[in-house]
Design an enzyme around this catalytic site. Sequence first.
Site, mmCIF file in Angstrom:
data_model
loop_
_atom_site.group_PDB
_atom_site.id
_atom_site.type_symbol
_atom_site.label_atom_id
_atom_site.label_comp_id
_atom_site.label_asym_id
_atom_site.label_seq_id
_atom_site.Cartn_x
_atom_site.Cartn_y
_atom_site.Cartn_z
ATOM 1 N N SER A 22 0.782 -0.862 0.228
ATOM 2 C CA SER A 22 -0.041 0.015 0.015
ATOM 3 C C SER A 22 1.454 0.995 -0.120
ATOM 4 O O SER A 22 0.668 2.466 -0.920
ATOM 5 C CB SER A 22 -0.868 0.144 1.074
ATOM 6 O OG SER A 22 -1.320 1.592 1.792
ATOM 7 N N PHE B 233 -0.312 5.564 12.641
ATOM 8 C CA PHE B 233 0.024 4.372 13.304
ATOM 9 C C PHE B 233 1.815 4.548 13.259
ATOM 10 O O PHE B 233 2.318 4.315 14.194
ATOM 11 C CB PHE B 233 0.639 3.280 12.699
ATOM 12 C CG PHE B 233 -1.278 3.137 12.023
ATOM 13 C CD1 PHE B 233 -2.316 3.683 12.920
ATOM 14 C CD2 PHE B 233 -1.552 2.979 11.320
ATOM 15 C CE1 PHE B 233 -3.720 3.586 12.830
ATOM 16 C CE2 PHE B 233 -3.095 1.986 10.267
ATOM 17 C CZ PHE B 233 -3.990 2.716 11.502
ATOM 18 N N GLU C 28 3.701 -2.091 14.684
ATOM 19 C CA GLU C 28 4.409 -0.198 15.552
ATOM 20 C C GLU C 28 5.267 -0.329 16.250
ATOM 21 O O GLU C 28 6.244 0.111 15.872
ATOM 22 C CB GLU C 28 3.198 0.945 14.636
ATOM 23 C CG GLU C 28 2.812 0.151 13.988
ATOM 24 C CD GLU C 28 0.757 -0.092 13.379
ATOM 25 O OE1 GLU C 28 1.477 -0.587 14.884
ATOM 26 O OE2 GLU C 28 0.377 -0.433 12.124
HETATM 27 C C1 LIG Z 1 -2.328 0.026 13.762
HETATM 28 C C2 LIG Z 1 -3.035 -0.036 12.429
HETATM 29 N N1 LIG Z 1 -1.707 -0.741 11.255
HETATM 30 C C3 LIG Z 1 -1.966 -0.672 10.433
HETATM 31 C C4 LIG Z 1 -2.889 -0.906 9.799
HETATM 32 C C5 LIG Z 1 -3.311 -1.080 7.764
HETATM 33 N N2 LIG Z 1 -4.361 -2.217 7.507
HETATM 34 C C6 LIG Z 1 -5.363 -2.177 7.637
HETATM 35 S S1 LIG Z 1 -5.922 -3.576 6.915
HETATM 36 C C7 LIG Z 1 -4.783 -4.434 7.177
HETATM 37 C C8 LIG Z 1 -4.353 -6.199 7.697
HETATM 38 C C9 LIG Z 1 -5.223 -6.752 8.719
HETATM 39 O O1 LIG Z 1 -5.173 -7.701 8.298
HETATM 40 P P1 LIG Z 1 -5.794 -8.829 9.388
HETATM 41 O O2 LIG Z 1 -6.482 -8.800 10.821
HETATM 42 O O3 LIG Z 1 -5.672 -10.600 8.916
HETATM 43 O O4 LIG Z 1 -7.841 -8.202 8.293
HETATM 44 P P2 LIG Z 1 -8.445 -9.645 7.831
HETATM 45 O O5 LIG Z 1 -7.684 -10.103 6.910
HETATM 46 O O6 LIG Z 1 -9.735 -10.053 8.045
HETATM 47 O O7 LIG Z 1 -8.950 -8.187 6.573
HETATM 48 C C10 LIG Z 1 -3.747 -3.807 7.880
HETATM 49 C C11 LIG Z 1 -2.290 -3.472 7.771
HETATM 50 C C12 LIG Z 1 -4.181 -0.576 10.536
HETATM 51 N N3 LIG Z 1 -5.431 -0.371 10.066
HETATM 52 N N4 LIG Z 1 -4.058 -0.218 11.859
#
Ligand SMILES: Cc1ncc(C[n+]2csc(CCOP(=O)(O)OP(=O)(O)O)c2C)c(N)n1
Lengths: 260, 309
Positions: free
Chosen positions: B32, B78, B53
């Site tokens: 991203s 973050f 983080e």
């Molecule tokens: C603290 C934080 N760090 C990074 C993000 C960016 N981010 C959004 S979704 C995601 C991945 C999430 O993975 P998962 O928990 O497995 O969710 P799913 O696969 O079910 O969508 C990231 C890194 C965030 N929203 N919050």
Amino acid sequence: MVAAKVIRQDILKMIHDAGSGHPGGSLSLVEILLHLYWKEMKIEPKNPAWQERDRLILSKGHGAPALYSILARRGYFSVDRLNSLRKLGSGLEGHPHMQSLPGLDCSTGSLGHGLGIAAGLALGLSLKKSKSRVFCILGDGELQEGSIWESAMSIPALKQTNITVVIDRNHVQLDDFVKNVMPVEPLAEKWLSFGWFVVTCDGHNMDELKKAFSTKTDKPLVIIAETVKGKGISFMENNALWHGKAPDEEQLKNALKELK
Amino acid sequence: MRPTREGYIEGLLEAAEMDKRVIVVDGDVSRSTGTIAFKRRFPDRFFNLGIAEQNMAEYSAGLALAGYIPFYSTYAVFAAGRAWDQIRTSICNMNLNVRIGGAHGGSSVGPDGATHQALEDIAITRVLPNMTVLVPADSNQTRQAVLASLDINGPVYIRYGRNPVPEVYNRDIPVVPGKGNLLLEGNHATIVAVGVMVAYALEAAEMLAAKGIYVSVIDMVSIKPLDTDLLLDAAEKSKFFVTAEDHQINGGLFGAVSEFLSQHAPCRIIPVAVNNRFGCSGTPEEVMKKLELTADIIKKKVEISLEID
Ligand SMILES: Cc1ncc(C[n+]2csc(CCOP(=O)(O)OP(=O)(O)O)c2C)c(N)n1
């Protein structure tokens, strides 16, 4: 109860209309949320502020489209509003904002916050002798946040049993498969060793979900719901590229065809 | 128009080419934010720690102790906010050579909404001793900021954005810590801007010139250390300042400029900034309009400051 495919159609159309959003992790949530909002939670959609209601905290807030579709279909607000996802002033914020939409029990979007909030909310409710329960849904990538494990440690220590955690175990996060980025296994053993009662089930099977949620235990319960990221759409399934991308016109058409 | 994140990645690749100590630490956002390009080119110097983080900040502190120059990056909310105590106490207190990339800064993440719009990152990094804070205006300047950071002793925070922004600079104009850039000279008022607001300030200046009002425009890319000489020169020419930033009104550029000028050249300073509120979903343009971060608003504020006279 509405059919799972109706929710999936909503999700895809909403994200397409918005031009951005998270289809993969919304599609994996559908049956979990259907079970919670139709079979499990004590709620009154016409009275979203009802004190005796059960609460849901979607800690993986980017799954908002699934939650919004469920809330609309359950009667919290009009289904017509769903096409305003992520639009200015619509209330259907990119990540759930509690004050902007009826039926939301918490604002989320920064990963790793939900479990601690759920724990505090559950503690407050039990201090008030309320019978309400708190449900908290976590992503499996989200488990990499250290804050999750601080709460995972305190909830059993405080003997909090009015809280149930569901892990949407879809094995994929933003960049890649969870095991390739930062493995969370052995997952059941981790929660067990922290003092939880652990149940694993097929997170897309309504009977298995029902059974998992009805587990009787005097410990806090965590359900590892084995799911598929992008569930139901062949080209989205198990594919990190569909974590945070909107389908274009053609992709939407093909996706909706698969849900027929 | 180019997103500043592209300049960040370009700079990172060049920096790694020039300096073997450069390492990238990521938090599950490499696809991203674009650092996946670094992973492909330098797989041995890229570490994805997952969604963690605070751990990223501590690993970076440790890598710096071992003599490396770690660049850790994730969304600015973050990168700066989630790991603030780690940044303060581990990275800044030891004056370590950690570079923090605050991606998706400001309201550039539009539709993601309030949780993802970093509107406080400048304030919370600027307040830390030893920290250098750079807020480039376009992709070329972001690339230069990354390259400049190699020669800085101590921690550096670089804020950049997701969406395409107008280009202000040629590729080869260097970023110098403690130096801003005087982009336009005029005697009626001075606009000091950072980030995407620099392009809007230039646009506002053009509109004002059409009405016979001539303003100076300063790009304060180095918010910390602040270019105080440039501010003093400007204060000699005009008594009115307008600051412009895609950030909360408190603690950012308006704060930095006011803190200095109130002591050394007291004058009227009017902010264009987010007025102590959270953002919301919408296109980046819609959100910026709602938060009153436009060329039109800058122009109006200049006019107001002159009317008060
Ligand atoms: C603290 C934080 N760090 C990074 C993000 C960016 N981010 C959004 S979704 C995601 C991945 C999430 O993975 P998962 O928990 O497995 O969710 P799913 O696969 O079910 O969508 C990231 C890194 C965030 N929203 N919050």
